[in-house]
Design a protein around this motif. Structure first.
Motif, PDB file in Angstrom:
ATOM      1  N   UNK A 127       7.555  18.515 -21.251  1.00  0.00           N
ATOM      2  CA  UNK A 127       6.240  18.776 -21.916  1.00  0.00           C
ATOM      3  C   UNK A 127       5.537  17.743 -20.729  1.00  0.00           C
ATOM      4  N   UNK A 128       5.034  16.816 -19.799  1.00  0.00           N
ATOM      5  CA  UNK A 128       5.147  16.681 -18.931  1.00  0.00           C
ATOM      6  C   UNK A 128       4.003  18.192 -17.952  1.00  0.00           C
ATOM      7  N   UNK A 164      -1.645   2.917 -21.906  1.00  0.00           N
ATOM      8  CA  UNK A 164      -1.075   4.375 -21.243  1.00  0.00           C
ATOM      9  C   UNK A 164      -2.066   4.639 -19.568  1.00  0.00           C
ATOM     10  N   UNK A 165      -3.189   4.378 -18.748  1.00  0.00           N
ATOM     11  CA  UNK A 165      -3.312   4.315 -18.744  1.00  0.00           C
ATOM     12  C   UNK A 165      -2.727   3.847 -17.058  1.00  0.00           C
ATOM     13  N   UNK A 166      -2.377   2.429 -17.233  1.00  0.00           N
ATOM     14  CA  UNK A 166      -1.612   1.553 -16.845  1.00  0.00           C
ATOM     15  C   UNK A 166       0.117   1.946 -15.924  1.00  0.00           C
ATOM     16  N   UNK A 167       0.471   3.001 -16.864  1.00  0.00           N
ATOM     17  CA  UNK A 167       1.649   3.826 -16.965  1.00  0.00           C
ATOM     18  C   UNK A 167       1.510   4.701 -16.397  1.00  0.00           C
ATOM     19  N   UNK A 168       0.486   5.256 -16.472  1.00  0.00           N
ATOM     20  CA  UNK A 168      -0.256   6.996 -15.465  1.00  0.00           C
ATOM     21  C   UNK A 168       0.318   6.721 -13.753  1.00  0.00           C
ATOM     22  N   UNK A 169      -1.275   5.590 -14.234  1.00  0.00           N
ATOM     23  CA  UNK A 169      -1.463   5.238 -12.474  1.00  0.00           C
ATOM     24  C   UNK A 169       1.013   4.386 -11.587  1.00  0.00           C
ATOM     25  N   UNK A 214       0.400  14.532 -19.484  1.00  0.00           N
ATOM     26  CA  UNK A 214       1.273  13.386 -20.105  1.00  0.00           C
ATOM     27  C   UNK A 214       1.476  13.909 -21.312  1.00  0.00           C
ATOM     28  N   UNK A 215       2.585  12.849 -21.228  1.00  0.00           N
ATOM     29  CA  UNK A 215       3.197  13.023 -23.267  1.00  0.00           C
ATOM     30  C   UNK A 215       3.147  11.745 -23.513  1.00  0.00           C
ATOM     31  N   UNK A 221       5.330   6.610 -21.839  1.00  0.00           N
ATOM     32  CA  UNK A 221       4.929   8.291 -21.432  1.00  0.00           C
ATOM     33  C   UNK A 221       5.205   9.019 -20.652  1.00  0.00           C
ATOM     34  N   UNK A 222       5.972   9.763 -20.239  1.00  0.00           N
ATOM     35  CA  UNK A 222       6.298  11.235 -19.542  1.00  0.00           C
ATOM     36  C   UNK A 222       4.890  11.269 -18.693  1.00  0.00           C
TER      37      UNK A 222
END
Length: 203
Positions: free
Chosen positions: A55-56, A188-193, A131-132, A118-119
């Motif tokens: 999904x990502x 979500x932003x922290x996880x992505x970063x 992202x998902x 998140x993925x």
């Protein structure tokens, strides 16, 4: 004829032995059930993780390849912050011809009502493919809107640490917060970063 006197202690011992026997039998049944169902549970969890990876990279003709070593994830995946931000899993993503398409990661950070997982897909050029939201328990109508495509699509195409715009549309380099849910947006932003951080360590 001698009359045998039944003592209270004997009754307690007998009851205790019966109870122990029942407990042992139940324990054996539960153990056998767990042993039989564990492979299917593990396979289900593995398939769910593969789906998160895919999904990502939505819209790409890719498949999950070799998973990253847990030791490597543990070394580079922890943000060491108060939100317990961390990358828990990751894998190489392969094109249809077997060439490397990039990496997909699964990361978690603390949101408003608990952890948000998140993925995140990042291609070989270091650009987010998508992202998902794997799991979350945010407030309906507010933080739960992190699952909306409009919000998630803001991350696509970003190639460096992401900031949250102070005003909607302020910068294409940043993302707009979910209305009334800045805590969720930040999680979500922290996880992505953090995924960017692991990707940089790999490259």
């Amino acid at each position: 004829m001698t009359r045998k006197i039944k003592r209270k202690g004997d009754s307690l011992i007998r009851d205790a032995l019966i109870l122990c026997g029942i407990t042992a039998v139940i324990g054996l049944i539960l153990g056998a059930t767990f042993k039989m169902t564990k492979p299917s549970i593990d396979n289900g969890a593995l398939e769910a993780k593969k789906e998160s990876y895919l999904r990502s990279f939505k819209g790409y003709d890719v498949k999950p390849g070799e998973e990253l070593a847990k030791e490597m994830i543990a070394k580079f995946g922890e943000a060491k912050d108060e939100y317990n931000t961390h990358v828990s899993d990751g894998t190489k993503m392969l094109n249809a011809d077997g060439s490397e398409a990039g990496y997909s990661f699964i990361a978690t950070s603390k949101g408003y009502n608990g952890d948000i997982t998140v993925s995140v897909g990042i291609n070989t050029e270091g650009v987010i493919t998508g992202i998902d939201i794997v799991s979350m328990n945010e407030t309906a109508g507010l933080g739960a809107n992190c699952t909306d495509e409009e919000f998630k699509n803001q991350f696509i195409g970003k190639s460096e640490a992401i900031v949250i715009n102070k005003k909607p549309g302020e910068s294409d380099a940043g993302i707009d917060a979910i209305s009334g849910a800045t805590v969720t947006t930040s999680a979500v932003t922290r996880a992505v970063n953090q995924c960017f951080s692991v990707y940089s360590s790999l490259k």
